[in-house]
Design a protein around this motif. Structure first.
Motif, PDB file in Angstrom:
ATOM      1  N   LEU A 264       0.533  -1.571  -0.481  1.00 28.08           N
ATOM      2  CA  LEU A 264       0.031   0.101  -0.278  1.00 28.08           C
ATOM      3  C   LEU A 264       0.839   1.107  -0.002  1.00 28.08           C
ATOM      4  O   LEU A 264       0.524   2.115  -0.874  1.00 28.08           O
ATOM      5  N   VAL A 265       1.492   1.468   0.772  1.00 21.55           N
ATOM      6  CA  VAL A 265       2.569   2.451   0.949  1.00 21.55           C
ATOM      7  C   VAL A 265       3.272   2.766  -0.494  1.00 21.55           C
ATOM      8  O   VAL A 265       3.948   3.745  -1.165  1.00 21.55           O
ATOM      9  N   VAL A 266       3.725   1.755  -1.451  1.00 20.09           N
ATOM     10  CA  VAL A 266       4.727   1.492  -2.814  1.00 20.09           C
ATOM     11  C   VAL A 266       3.780   2.018  -3.548  1.00 20.09           C
ATOM     12  O   VAL A 266       3.907   3.269  -4.461  1.00 20.09           O
ATOM     13  N   HIS A 267       2.038   1.619  -3.545  1.00 17.93           N
ATOM     14  CA  HIS A 267       0.959   2.056  -4.910  1.00 17.93           C
ATOM     15  C   HIS A 267       0.832   3.589  -4.433  1.00 17.93           C
ATOM     16  O   HIS A 267       0.828   4.018  -5.418  1.00 17.93           O
ATOM     17  N   LEU A 268       0.624   3.884  -2.888  1.00 14.10           N
ATOM     18  CA  LEU A 268       0.857   5.791  -2.777  1.00 14.10           C
ATOM     19  C   LEU A 268       1.910   6.330  -3.216  1.00 14.10           C
ATOM     20  O   LEU A 268       1.635   7.508  -4.029  1.00 14.10           O
ATOM     21  N   THR A 269       3.173   6.100  -2.423  1.00 14.01           N
ATOM     22  CA  THR A 269       4.203   6.476  -2.672  1.00 14.01           C
ATOM     23  C   THR A 269       4.288   6.525  -5.080  1.00 14.01           C
ATOM     24  O   THR A 269       4.749   8.451  -5.865  1.00 14.01           O
ATOM     25  N   THR A 270       4.539   5.103  -5.897  1.00 14.13           N
ATOM     26  CA  THR A 270       3.734   5.306  -6.972  1.00 14.13           C
ATOM     27  C   THR A 270       3.089   6.537  -7.528  1.00 14.13           C
ATOM     28  O   THR A 270       3.473   7.312  -8.757  1.00 14.13           O
ATOM     29  N   LEU A 271       2.132   6.662  -7.240  1.00 14.86           N
ATOM     30  CA  LEU A 271       0.753   7.211  -7.398  1.00 14.86           C
ATOM     31  C   LEU A 271       0.998   8.805  -7.211  1.00 14.86           C
ATOM     32  O   LEU A 271       1.027   9.956  -8.091  1.00 14.86           O
ATOM     33  N   PHE A 272       1.876   8.987  -6.544  1.00 17.65           N
ATOM     34  CA  PHE A 272       2.109  10.658  -6.067  1.00 17.65           C
ATOM     35  C   PHE A 272       3.208  10.547  -7.172  1.00 17.65           C
ATOM     36  O   PHE A 272       3.445  12.108  -7.605  1.00 17.65           O
ATOM     37  N   ILE A 273       4.286  10.136  -6.945  1.00 22.72           N
ATOM     38  CA  ILE A 273       5.261  10.415  -8.510  1.00 22.72           C
ATOM     39  C   ILE A 273       5.137  10.285  -9.804  1.00 22.72           C
ATOM     40  O   ILE A 273       5.055  11.508 -10.290  1.00 22.72           O
ATOM     41  N   ALA A 274       4.092  10.143  -9.713  1.00 25.70           N
ATOM     42  CA  ALA A 274       2.958   9.820 -11.010  1.00 25.70           C
ATOM     43  C   ALA A 274       1.782  10.890 -11.504  1.00 25.70           C
ATOM     44  O   ALA A 274       2.021  11.747 -12.520  1.00 25.70           O
ATOM     45  N   LEU A 275       1.429  11.199 -10.516  1.00 28.94           N
ATOM     46  CA  LEU A 275       0.962  12.640  -9.848  1.00 28.94           C
ATOM     47  C   LEU A 275       1.846  13.812  -9.896  1.00 28.94           C
ATOM     48  O   LEU A 275       1.206  14.707 -11.270  1.00 28.94           O
ATOM     49  N   GLN A 276       2.415  13.519  -9.062  1.00 27.55           N
ATOM     50  CA  GLN A 276       2.869  14.902  -8.845  1.00 27.55           C
ATOM     51  C   GLN A 276       4.355  15.640  -9.852  1.00 27.55           C
ATOM     52  O   GLN A 276       4.453  16.463 -10.205  1.00 27.55           O
ATOM     53  N   LEU A 277       4.905  14.170  -9.929  1.00 28.39           N
ATOM     54  CA  LEU A 277       5.990  15.221 -10.867  1.00 28.39           C
ATOM     55  C   LEU A 277       6.123  14.558 -11.805  1.00 28.39           C
ATOM     56  O   LEU A 277       6.846  15.009 -12.993  1.00 28.39           O
ATOM     57  N   ALA A 285      -2.353   7.012 -13.758  1.00 29.84           N
ATOM     58  CA  ALA A 285      -1.080   6.638 -12.286  1.00 29.84           C
ATOM     59  C   ALA A 285      -1.538   5.968 -11.087  1.00 29.84           C
ATOM     60  O   ALA A 285      -1.187   5.077 -10.687  1.00 29.84           O
ATOM     61  N   GLN A 286      -2.868   6.014 -11.618  1.00 31.31           N
ATOM     62  CA  GLN A 286      -3.742   4.584 -10.434  1.00 31.31           C
ATOM     63  C   GLN A 286      -3.148   2.931 -10.785  1.00 31.31           C
ATOM     64  O   GLN A 286      -2.996   2.379  -9.809  1.00 31.31           O
ATOM     65  N   ALA A 287      -3.685   2.858 -11.292  1.00 28.49           N
ATOM     66  CA  ALA A 287      -2.835   1.898 -12.701  1.00 28.49           C
ATOM     67  C   ALA A 287      -1.409   1.613 -12.503  1.00 28.49           C
ATOM     68  O   ALA A 287      -0.920  -0.046 -11.846  1.00 28.49           O
ATOM     69  N   ALA A 288      -0.810   2.589 -12.709  1.00 29.62           N
ATOM     70  CA  ALA A 288       0.772   2.128 -12.642  1.00 29.62           C
ATOM     71  C   ALA A 288       1.183   1.873 -11.108  1.00 29.62           C
ATOM     72  O   ALA A 288       2.493   1.487 -10.140  1.00 29.62           O
ATOM     73  N   GLY A 289       0.550   2.853  -9.925  1.00 29.42           N
ATOM     74  CA  GLY A 289       0.775   2.370  -8.959  1.00 29.42           C
ATOM     75  C   GLY A 289       0.390   1.091  -8.317  1.00 29.42           C
ATOM     76  O   GLY A 289       1.137   0.363  -7.412  1.00 29.42           O
ATOM     77  N   ALA A 290      -0.761   0.589  -9.091  1.00 35.17           N
ATOM     78  CA  ALA A 290      -0.881  -0.315  -8.767  1.00 35.17           C
ATOM     79  C   ALA A 290      -0.534  -1.732  -8.979  1.00 35.17           C
ATOM     80  O   ALA A 290      -0.053  -2.452  -8.787  1.00 35.17           O
ATOM     81  N   VAL A 291      -0.172  -1.627  -9.966  1.00 37.19           N
ATOM     82  CA  VAL A 291       0.628  -2.694 -11.504  1.00 37.19           C
ATOM     83  C   VAL A 291       2.161  -3.035 -10.129  1.00 37.19           C
ATOM     84  O   VAL A 291       2.627  -3.598  -9.907  1.00 37.19           O
ATOM     85  N   VAL A 292       2.854  -1.490 -10.128  1.00 34.45           N
ATOM     86  CA  VAL A 292       4.288  -0.993  -8.949  1.00 34.45           C
ATOM     87  C   VAL A 292       4.049  -2.015  -7.770  1.00 34.45           C
ATOM     88  O   VAL A 292       5.090  -3.684  -7.216  1.00 34.45           O
ATOM     89  N   ALA A 293       2.206  -1.799  -6.910  1.00 31.85           N
ATOM     90  CA  ALA A 293       2.379  -2.479  -5.699  1.00 31.85           C
ATOM     91  C   ALA A 293       2.478  -3.923  -6.263  1.00 31.85           C
ATOM     92  O   ALA A 293       2.863  -4.934  -4.995  1.00 31.85           O
ATOM     93  N   MET A 294       1.544  -4.306  -7.120  1.00 35.76           N
ATOM     94  CA  MET A 294       1.388  -5.745  -7.005  1.00 35.76           C
ATOM     95  C   MET A 294       2.492  -6.471  -7.133  1.00 35.76           C
ATOM     96  O   MET A 294       3.160  -7.443  -6.847  1.00 35.76           O
ATOM     97  N   THR A 295       3.528  -5.826  -8.303  1.00 37.95           N
ATOM     98  CA  THR A 295       4.862  -6.239  -8.563  1.00 37.95           C
ATOM     99  C   THR A 295       5.460  -7.006  -6.990  1.00 37.95           C
ATOM    100  O   THR A 295       6.241  -7.599  -6.915  1.00 37.95           O
ATOM    101  N   THR A 296       5.989  -5.468  -6.396  1.00 38.27           N
ATOM    102  CA  THR A 296       6.524  -5.389  -5.259  1.00 38.27           C
ATOM    103  C   THR A 296       6.429  -7.234  -4.394  1.00 38.27           C
ATOM    104  O   THR A 296       6.771  -7.507  -3.453  1.00 38.27           O
ATOM    105  N   ASN A 297       4.542  -6.708  -4.165  1.00 40.84           N
ATOM    106  CA  ASN A 297       4.303  -7.742  -2.916  1.00 40.84           C
ATOM    107  C   ASN A 297       4.287  -9.509  -3.679  1.00 40.84           C
ATOM    108  O   ASN A 297       4.823  -9.965  -2.979  1.00 40.84           O
ATOM    109  N   PHE A 298       4.160  -9.174  -4.714  1.00 41.98           N
ATOM    110  CA  PHE A 298       4.824 -10.771  -5.566  1.00 41.98           C
ATOM    111  C   PHE A 298       5.694 -10.816  -5.109  1.00 41.98           C
ATOM    112  O   PHE A 298       6.006 -12.634  -4.264  1.00 41.98           O
TER     113      PHE A 298
END
Length: 375
Positions: A264-277, A285-298
């Motif tokens: 969840l932390v990874v998801h929110l961090t990715t979402l912030f980077i995608a939206l703000q930076l 951004a949400q889709a990217a966050g979900a994919v990165v979080a799921m990959t990290t979790n795996f």
């Protein structure tokens, strides 16, 4: 006691051993023969056997042990394929032993095998149910414990003692001896995952084991590699939380949920980077966050939660795809339960927690069935 036990191997085979020494191994081929010789020298008047439990070591440790077993019937080998973990190895070894007393000792030659006769005497004379080689009592000496590892161990010891109300000074020790009948009573409640079998044993007993601690000399590692990896801190925390729930929730589920929280932390961090930076639209951004979080979790679950069934090679790609599918369905279950709870009781945080819990339970159950399937 020693006079009643004959050192002759033929007599021992008829009478059976009094002491089983359990040695979990992984890539210790250079150490097992040395340890065997040390046991021979240390236990000349004790009927003993040694059970090496090897997690299918790539260096062929199991093959060296079998060579020893062909020459001495006191040596036994359990080769585990598709299973990993020190705790599980110790449990299997003790339950497979045939002596009334079982000792656990590392194959890295850092534990002091010369203390085994003293430990055996304490158990056989009914002064204790458990004898622990302790690093936190007077008389202990260290030749191979670096400051960083010592500090981490001391911190974990204090956490375990305070949170689980464990009374012995060194519940993190990997060197101990226990009455096998008492161990068998507790074995069904022990976790086969992780590294801290003694902590699990003592916490499960809830003070019902008479324990004695003795000092010993902690030697320097000679060969091989440590069985501890970078995930051991999370593994330890998971065990503590499992014991706090009185094993209602399994260690594996807690580790899975902890990884999910980090995701969840990874998801929110990715979402912030995608939206703000990067300034991409919210949907992307949400889709990217979900994919990165799921990959990290795996990745983390593969290395921590399911380390004993760790996927390798092409199986990693197949497992990752299945994990994406499982988590996608879990997300639908999450949202569905959350909406259902909210319709009944419009409290946002309650609905959110219910949905999240449903998602975790679904993902955990389905991951065990389709991603990390037992062969």
């Amino acid at each position: 006691m020693n006079e009643a036990i004959r050192p002759d191997i033929d007599n021992q085979a008829q009478e059976g051993p009094e002491l089983s020494v359990i040695v979990p191994t992984f890539n210790e081929r250079d150490n097992v023969t040395v340890l065997y010789r040390r046991l021979e020298a240390t236990l000349p008047n004790v009927a003993w056997e040694v059970v090496f439990v090897d997690d299918n070591s790539p260096d062929g440790t199991w093959d060296v042990v079998r060579g020893l077993a062909q020459k001495d019937s006191r040596v036994r080998c359990i080769r585990r394929i598709g299973r990993r973990g020190l705790s599980g190895a110790c449990i299997e070894g003790i339950l497979a032993s045939s002596a009334p007393y079982a000792a656990v000792i590392d194959a890295d030659l850092q534990h002091d095998e010369t203390q085994l006769p003293k430990m055996l005497l304490l158990l056989a004379s009914d002064q204790a149910d458990l004898v622990v080689g302790s690093r936190y009592i007077e008389g202990y000496k260290s030749e191979g414990f670096n400051k960083q590892r010592a500090g981490a161990s001391a911190l974990a010891t204090e956490v375990a003692k305070k949170m689980l109300r464990v009374e012995i000074a060194d519940p993190m020790s990997g060197f101990f001896m226990v009455r096998r009948d008492r161990f068998e009573q507790l074995a069904p409640k022990l976790s086969v995952h992780g590294f801290k079998i003694l902590l699990d044993l003592v916490a499960t007993a809830h003070g019902d084991l008479r324990a004695v601690e003795i000092p010993y000399t902690f030697g320097a590692r000679q060969h091989g590699e440590s069985k501890l990896d970078s995930m051991v801190a999370l593994d330890f925390l998971g065990l503590v939380l499992a014991k706090l729930t009185n094993d209602i929730v399994s260690l594996r589920f807690i580790l899975f949920a902890m990884v999910g929280g980090m995701g969840l932390v990874v998801h929110l961090t990715t979402l912030f980077i995608a939206l703000q930076l990067i300034k991409v639209p919210f949907a992307e951004a949400q889709a990217a966050g979900a994919v990165v979080a799921m990959t990290t979790n795996f990745i983390m679950n593969n290395f921590l939660t399911y380390r004993d069934q760790r996927l390798k090679g092409f199986a990693i790609l197949r497992g990752l795809i299945m994990f994406y599918i499982v988590c996608s369905v879990g997300l639908l279950a999450n949202v569905g339960v959350a909406f259902s709870v909210y319709d009944q009781e419009p409290i946002w945080w309650l609905a959110g927690m219910a949905g999240a819990m449903m998602g975790v339970v679904w993902n955990y159950a389905m991951s065990g069935l389709f991603v990390w399937r037992k062969k």
